[in-house]
Motif scaffolding. Structure first.
Motif, PDB file in Angstrom:
ATOM      1  N   LEU A 248      72.843  80.115  45.921  1.00 59.96           N
ATOM      2  CA  LEU A 248      72.540  78.684  46.040  1.00 59.96           C
ATOM      3  C   LEU A 248      73.829  77.903  46.198  1.00 59.96           C
ATOM      4  O   LEU A 248      74.808  78.143  45.480  1.00 59.96           O
TER       5      LEU A 248
ATOM      6  N   HIS B 148      74.907  73.778  46.278  1.00 60.48           N
ATOM      7  CA  HIS B 148      74.312  72.469  45.985  1.00 60.48           C
ATOM      8  C   HIS B 148      75.361  71.579  45.333  1.00 60.48           C
ATOM      9  O   HIS B 148      76.475  72.021  45.042  1.00 60.48           O
TER      10      HIS B 148
ATOM     11  N   LYS C  93      65.108  72.280  40.250  1.00 61.81           N
ATOM     12  CA  LYS C  93      65.871  72.770  41.401  1.00 61.81           C
ATOM     13  C   LYS C  93      66.039  74.278  41.337  1.00 61.81           C
ATOM     14  O   LYS C  93      65.871  74.977  42.346  1.00 61.81           O
TER      15      LYS C  93
ATOM     16  N   PHE D 227      64.523  77.006  43.987  1.00 53.90           N
ATOM     17  CA  PHE D 227      65.427  77.946  44.655  1.00 53.90           C
ATOM     18  C   PHE D 227      64.932  79.389  44.498  1.00 53.90           C
ATOM     19  O   PHE D 227      64.882  80.154  45.471  1.00 53.90           O
TER      20      PHE D 227
ATOM     21  N   ILE E 167      71.281  79.583  50.498  1.00 51.34           N
ATOM     22  CA  ILE E 167      70.447  78.388  50.657  1.00 51.34           C
ATOM     23  C   ILE E 167      71.270  77.176  50.234  1.00 51.34           C
ATOM     24  O   ILE E 167      71.799  77.133  49.121  1.00 51.34           O
TER      25      ILE E 167
ATOM     26  N   TYR F  44      71.013  73.382  49.361  1.00 51.03           N
ATOM     27  CA  TYR F  44      70.045  72.338  49.018  1.00 51.03           C
ATOM     28  C   TYR F  44      70.734  70.987  49.099  1.00 51.03           C
ATOM     29  O   TYR F  44      71.686  70.700  48.361  1.00 51.03           O
TER      30      TYR F  44
ATOM     31  N   SER G 186      70.191  67.440  48.327  1.00 48.10           N
ATOM     32  CA  SER G 186      69.302  66.589  47.534  1.00 48.10           C
ATOM     33  C   SER G 186      69.244  65.154  48.036  1.00 48.10           C
ATOM     34  O   SER G 186      68.370  64.388  47.627  1.00 48.10           O
TER      35      SER G 186
ATOM     36  N   TYR H 243      68.180  73.166  53.321  1.00 52.99           N
ATOM     37  CA  TYR H 243      66.912  72.601  52.882  1.00 52.99           C
ATOM     38  C   TYR H 243      67.120  71.134  52.510  1.00 52.99           C
ATOM     39  O   TYR H 243      68.161  70.771  51.959  1.00 52.99           O
ATOM     40  N   THR H 244      66.123  70.321  52.805  1.00 53.10           N
ATOM     41  CA  THR H 244      66.211  68.885  52.543  1.00 53.10           C
ATOM     42  C   THR H 244      65.788  68.567  51.109  1.00 53.10           C
ATOM     43  O   THR H 244      65.459  69.451  50.319  1.00 53.10           O
ATOM     44  N   LYS H 245      65.761  67.265  50.817  1.00 52.64           N
ATOM     45  CA  LYS H 245      65.445  66.767  49.475  1.00 52.64           C
ATOM     46  C   LYS H 245      64.114  67.299  48.953  1.00 52.64           C
ATOM     47  O   LYS H 245      63.963  67.571  47.758  1.00 52.64           O
TER      48      LYS H 245
ATOM     49  N   TRP I  59      62.754  70.146  49.690  1.00 55.13           N
ATOM     50  CA  TRP I  59      62.753  71.597  49.872  1.00 55.13           C
ATOM     51  C   TRP I  59      62.014  72.005  51.140  1.00 55.13           C
ATOM     52  O   TRP I  59      61.280  72.993  51.173  1.00 55.13           O
TER      53      TRP I  59
END
Length: 283
Positions: free
Chosen positions: A61, A63, A91, A95, A140, A142, A144, A176-178, A180
Protein backbone atom coordinates in the motif's frame (compact mmCIF):
# COMPACT_ATOMS: atom_id res chain seq x y z
CA UNK A 1 10.30 -10.35 2.34
CA UNK A 2 8.91 -7.87 4.88
CA UNK A 3 9.08 -8.99 8.50
CA UNK A 4 5.29 -8.96 8.87
CA UNK A 5 2.43 -9.30 6.40
CA UNK A 6 -1.34 -9.16 6.67
CA UNK A 7 -3.08 -12.41 5.72
CA UNK A 8 -5.85 -11.03 3.52
CA UNK A 9 -8.44 -13.85 3.93
CA UNK A 10 -8.41 -13.53 7.74
CA UNK A 11 -7.11 -9.99 8.28
CA UNK A 12 -4.54 -11.27 10.80
CA UNK A 13 -1.01 -9.86 11.01
CA UNK A 14 1.59 -12.62 10.61
CA UNK A 15 5.31 -12.57 11.35
CA UNK A 16 7.66 -14.70 9.28
CA UNK A 17 7.17 -17.84 11.41
CA UNK A 18 3.39 -17.50 11.15
CA UNK A 19 3.63 -17.01 7.38
CA UNK A 20 5.61 -20.25 7.04
CA UNK A 21 3.20 -22.06 9.36
CA UNK A 22 0.23 -21.02 7.21
CA UNK A 23 2.02 -22.33 4.15
CA UNK A 24 2.75 -25.67 5.82
CA UNK A 25 -0.97 -26.07 6.53
CA UNK A 26 -2.08 -24.93 3.09
CA UNK A 27 -3.50 -26.86 0.15
CA UNK A 28 -0.58 -25.57 -1.92
CA UNK A 29 1.90 -27.28 0.41
CA UNK A 30 0.00 -30.56 0.31
CA UNK A 31 -0.12 -30.35 -3.50
CA UNK A 32 3.64 -29.68 -3.55
CA UNK A 33 4.38 -32.65 -1.29
CA UNK A 34 2.31 -34.94 -3.51
CA UNK A 35 3.88 -33.70 -6.76
CA UNK A 36 7.41 -34.05 -5.37
CA UNK A 37 6.93 -37.78 -4.83
CA UNK A 38 6.63 -38.40 -8.56
CA UNK A 39 9.44 -36.31 -10.09
CA UNK A 40 13.21 -35.96 -10.15
CA UNK A 41 15.21 -33.72 -7.81
CA UNK A 42 15.64 -31.02 -10.46
CA UNK A 43 11.91 -31.06 -11.11
CA UNK A 44 11.27 -30.91 -7.37
CA UNK A 45 13.37 -27.76 -7.01
CA UNK A 46 11.57 -26.15 -9.93
CA UNK A 47 8.19 -27.00 -8.38
CA UNK A 48 9.26 -25.71 -4.97
CA UNK A 49 10.41 -22.38 -6.41
CA UNK A 50 7.25 -21.94 -8.50
CA UNK A 51 4.71 -22.82 -5.81
CA UNK A 52 6.40 -21.05 -2.90
CA UNK A 53 7.09 -17.86 -4.87
CA UNK A 54 3.46 -17.79 -6.01
CA UNK A 55 2.09 -18.47 -2.52
CA UNK A 56 4.12 -15.70 -0.89
CA UNK A 57 3.43 -12.99 -3.47
CA UNK A 58 2.43 -9.84 -1.60
CA UNK A 59 0.87 -6.49 -2.41
CA UNK A 60 1.95 -3.13 -0.92
CA UNK A 61 0.00 0.00 0.00
CA UNK A 62 1.14 3.52 -0.79
CA UNK A 63 -0.85 6.36 0.76
CA UNK A 64 -0.71 9.52 2.83
CA UNK A 65 -0.99 9.05 6.57
CA UNK A 66 -4.11 10.51 8.15
CA UNK A 67 -5.64 10.57 11.62
CA UNK A 68 -6.20 7.33 13.47
CA UNK A 69 -3.87 5.09 11.48
CA UNK A 70 -3.74 1.59 13.03
CA UNK A 71 -0.32 0.76 14.43
CA UNK A 72 1.24 -2.62 15.14
CA UNK A 73 0.00 -2.75 18.76
CA UNK A 74 -3.56 -1.89 17.66
CA UNK A 75 -4.02 -4.95 15.47
CA UNK A 76 -1.60 -7.54 16.88
CA UNK A 77 -3.56 -10.67 17.77
CA UNK A 78 -6.77 -9.38 16.17
CA UNK A 79 -8.44 -9.57 12.79
CA UNK A 80 -8.70 -6.16 11.14
CA UNK A 81 -12.08 -7.08 9.64
CA UNK A 82 -13.65 -7.11 13.10
CA UNK A 83 -12.49 -3.61 13.97
CA UNK A 84 -13.99 -0.16 13.57
CA UNK A 85 -13.99 1.34 10.08
CA UNK A 86 -13.12 4.79 11.41
CA UNK A 87 -10.01 6.60 10.18
CA UNK A 88 -7.18 4.45 8.97
CA UNK A 89 -8.84 1.20 10.03
CA UNK A 90 -11.36 1.47 7.21
CA UNK A 91 -8.57 2.24 4.75
CA UNK A 92 -6.60 -0.81 5.88
CA UNK A 93 -9.65 -3.05 5.57
CA UNK A 94 -10.46 -1.77 2.07
CA UNK A 95 -6.84 -2.29 0.99
CA UNK A 96 -6.81 -5.90 2.22
CA UNK A 97 -10.17 -6.66 0.60
CA UNK A 98 -8.94 -5.33 -2.74
CA UNK A 99 -5.73 -7.34 -2.37
CA UNK A 100 -7.88 -10.43 -1.87
CA UNK A 101 -9.99 -9.51 -4.91
CA UNK A 102 -6.75 -9.36 -6.89
CA UNK A 103 -6.07 -12.89 -5.58
CA UNK A 104 -3.17 -12.05 -3.25
CA UNK A 105 -2.95 -13.77 0.14
CA UNK A 106 -0.53 -11.26 1.65
CA UNK A 107 -0.50 -7.49 2.04
CA UNK A 108 1.89 -4.94 3.56
CA UNK A 109 1.15 -1.48 4.95
CA UNK A 110 3.69 0.85 6.55
CA UNK A 111 1.17 1.76 9.26
CA UNK A 112 0.92 -1.55 11.10
CA UNK A 113 3.53 -3.95 9.69
CA UNK A 114 6.49 -2.18 11.36
CA UNK A 115 7.39 -2.10 15.04
CA UNK A 116 8.20 1.59 15.29
CA UNK A 117 9.27 1.17 18.94
CA UNK A 118 12.26 -0.90 17.82
CA UNK A 119 15.13 1.23 16.55
CA UNK A 120 16.83 -1.78 14.94
CA UNK A 121 13.64 -2.69 13.07
CA UNK A 122 13.15 0.90 11.90
CA UNK A 123 16.75 0.87 10.60
CA UNK A 124 16.18 -2.42 8.77
CA UNK A 125 12.85 -1.21 7.36
CA UNK A 126 14.27 2.03 5.95
CA UNK A 127 17.16 0.08 4.45
CA UNK A 128 14.83 -2.50 2.92
CA UNK A 129 11.69 -0.58 2.00
CA UNK A 130 12.68 0.22 -1.59
CA UNK A 131 13.37 -3.48 -2.19
CA UNK A 132 10.06 -4.50 -0.57
CA UNK A 133 8.14 -2.25 -2.96
CA UNK A 134 10.31 -3.35 -5.88
CA UNK A 135 9.67 -7.03 -5.17
CA UNK A 136 5.96 -6.66 -4.47
CA UNK A 137 3.63 -8.18 -7.04
CA UNK A 138 1.59 -4.95 -7.09
CA UNK A 139 1.44 -1.60 -5.31
CA UNK A 140 -1.94 -0.03 -4.69
CA UNK A 141 -1.80 3.75 -4.43
CA UNK A 142 -4.76 5.14 -2.51
CA UNK A 143 -5.43 8.79 -3.32
CA UNK A 144 -7.76 9.92 -0.53
CA UNK A 145 -8.14 13.42 -2.02
CA UNK A 146 -8.97 12.47 -5.64
CA UNK A 147 -12.70 12.16 -6.47
CA UNK A 148 -13.72 9.64 -9.14
CA UNK A 149 -14.06 12.28 -11.87
CA UNK A 150 -10.94 14.29 -10.97
CA UNK A 151 -7.33 14.04 -12.21
CA UNK A 152 -4.17 12.97 -10.42
CA UNK A 153 -2.71 16.44 -10.59
CA UNK A 154 -4.19 17.89 -7.41
CA UNK A 155 -3.34 15.02 -5.07
CA UNK A 156 -1.05 15.76 -2.15
CA UNK A 157 0.33 12.22 -2.54
CA UNK A 158 2.72 13.70 -5.11
CA UNK A 159 4.09 16.20 -2.58
CA UNK A 160 5.24 13.68 0.02
CA UNK A 161 8.82 12.46 0.40
CA UNK A 162 8.31 8.73 0.96
CA UNK A 163 5.88 8.33 -1.94
CA UNK A 164 8.62 9.08 -4.46
CA UNK A 165 10.26 5.68 -3.95
CA UNK A 166 6.81 4.08 -3.69
CA UNK A 167 6.09 5.37 -7.20
CA UNK A 168 9.46 4.45 -8.71
CA UNK A 169 10.26 1.08 -7.10
CA UNK A 170 7.28 -1.16 -8.04
CA UNK A 171 6.96 -2.72 -11.47
CA UNK A 172 3.16 -2.65 -11.24
CA UNK A 173 1.15 0.23 -9.77
CA UNK A 174 -2.60 0.78 -9.66
CA UNK A 175 -4.19 4.07 -8.52
CA UNK A 176 -7.45 4.11 -6.57
CA UNK A 177 -9.58 7.18 -5.92
CA UNK A 178 -11.19 8.46 -2.72
CA UNK A 179 -14.08 5.96 -3.02
CA UNK A 180 -11.72 3.04 -3.75
CA UNK A 181 -12.61 3.06 -7.44
CA UNK A 182 -9.99 2.22 -10.06
CA UNK A 183 -8.65 5.49 -11.47
CA UNK A 184 -9.54 6.46 -15.06
CA UNK A 185 -10.26 3.97 -17.80
CA UNK A 186 -7.10 1.89 -17.75
CA UNK A 187 -6.04 -0.02 -20.85
CA UNK A 188 -3.87 -2.22 -18.63
CA UNK A 189 -4.08 -3.65 -15.11
CA UNK A 190 -0.88 -1.71 -14.46
CA UNK A 191 -1.15 2.08 -14.61
CA UNK A 192 2.58 2.20 -15.42
CA UNK A 193 1.69 0.64 -18.76
CA UNK A 194 -1.17 3.06 -19.47
CA UNK A 195 -0.13 5.86 -21.85
CA UNK A 196 -2.72 8.35 -20.58
CA UNK A 197 -1.78 7.87 -16.93
CA UNK A 198 1.94 7.93 -17.74
CA UNK A 199 1.55 11.33 -19.38
CA UNK A 200 -0.27 12.58 -16.29
CA UNK A 201 2.46 11.22 -14.03
CA UNK A 202 5.17 12.84 -16.13
CA UNK A 203 3.39 16.18 -15.96
CA UNK A 204 2.76 16.02 -12.21
CA UNK A 205 6.19 14.72 -11.13
CA UNK A 206 8.54 16.03 -13.82
CA UNK A 207 9.94 12.50 -14.14
CA UNK A 208 10.58 11.08 -17.59
CA UNK A 209 8.55 8.07 -18.70
CA UNK A 210 11.59 5.80 -18.90
CA UNK A 211 12.22 6.28 -15.18
CA UNK A 212 8.56 5.83 -14.31
CA UNK A 213 8.28 2.51 -16.13
CA UNK A 214 11.73 1.04 -15.51
CA UNK A 215 13.64 2.48 -12.59
CA UNK A 216 16.91 1.13 -11.21
CA UNK A 217 18.23 2.36 -7.85
CA UNK A 218 21.74 3.77 -7.95
CA UNK A 219 23.80 6.89 -8.59
CA UNK A 220 23.08 7.40 -12.30
CA UNK A 221 21.37 10.75 -12.98
CA UNK A 222 21.92 11.61 -9.31
CA UNK A 223 21.16 15.30 -9.85
CA UNK A 224 17.80 14.48 -11.47
CA UNK A 225 16.90 12.19 -8.58
CA UNK A 226 17.57 14.97 -6.09
CA UNK A 227 15.53 17.40 -8.17
CA UNK A 228 12.52 15.04 -8.17
CA UNK A 229 12.59 15.14 -4.37
CA UNK A 230 13.28 18.86 -4.00
CA UNK A 231 9.63 19.98 -3.86
CA UNK A 232 8.50 17.16 -1.55
CA UNK A 233 8.07 17.30 2.21
CA UNK A 234 8.09 14.85 5.11
CA UNK A 235 6.57 15.01 8.59
CA UNK A 236 9.94 14.30 10.22
CA UNK A 237 12.56 16.66 8.80
CA UNK A 238 15.25 13.94 8.70
CA UNK A 239 13.05 11.73 6.51
CA UNK A 240 13.61 13.91 3.45
CA UNK A 241 17.10 12.35 3.34
CA UNK A 242 16.14 8.88 4.65
CA UNK A 243 13.42 8.52 1.99
CA UNK A 244 16.13 8.78 -0.68
CA UNK A 245 18.43 6.04 0.63
CA UNK A 246 16.72 3.35 -1.43
CA UNK A 247 16.55 5.48 -4.58
CA UNK A 248 20.35 5.86 -4.47
CA UNK A 249 20.88 2.29 -3.22
CA UNK A 250 22.81 3.60 -0.24
CA UNK A 251 22.81 2.12 3.25
CA UNK A 252 23.44 4.73 5.91
CA UNK A 253 22.68 4.89 9.64
CA UNK A 254 19.26 6.25 10.56
CA UNK A 255 19.61 8.75 13.41
CA UNK A 256 16.26 10.28 14.31
CA UNK A 257 16.77 13.51 16.17
CA UNK A 258 19.49 14.84 13.86
CA UNK A 259 18.71 17.91 11.78
CA UNK A 260 17.49 17.71 8.21
CA UNK A 261 20.65 19.54 7.13
CA UNK A 262 22.87 16.94 8.80
CA UNK A 263 20.91 14.00 7.34
CA UNK A 264 20.96 15.51 3.86
CA UNK A 265 24.63 16.40 4.23
CA UNK A 266 25.49 12.78 5.03
CA UNK A 267 23.50 11.61 2.01
CA UNK A 268 25.10 14.11 -0.37
CA UNK A 269 28.59 13.32 0.90
CA UNK A 270 27.96 9.64 0.18
CA UNK A 271 26.56 10.35 -3.29
CA UNK A 272 29.57 12.52 -4.22
CA UNK A 273 32.00 10.01 -2.70
CA UNK A 274 30.62 7.10 -4.71
CA UNK A 275 29.87 8.93 -7.96
CA UNK A 276 32.70 11.48 -8.01
CA UNK A 277 30.19 13.97 -9.42
CA UNK A 278 30.19 17.25 -7.47
CA UNK A 279 27.59 18.76 -9.84
CA UNK A 280 24.91 17.00 -7.77
CA UNK A 281 25.44 19.67 -5.13
CA UNK A 282 23.75 22.12 -7.51
CA UNK A 283 20.43 20.33 -7.40
Amino acid sequence: MPMRLLHTPTGILCNRDAQVSRFMDSAQCKQLEFQCTTCSRDQQMELIRAIISKYFEYITLSHRWGEGEPLLRDIEGHTIYGMSIKGGFGKLQAFCRIALEWDYLWAWSDTCCIDKDSSSEVQETIGSMFTWYQQSALTIVYLSDVPDTDSLEGSKWFTRGWTLQELLAPKSVVFYTKTWSLYGNPTSLNHKMDDVVLEELKKVTGIERRFLTTFSPGLDDARSRLQWASQRTTTRAEDIAYSLFGIFNLHLPVMYGESAENALGRLLAEVVSHSGDISVLDW
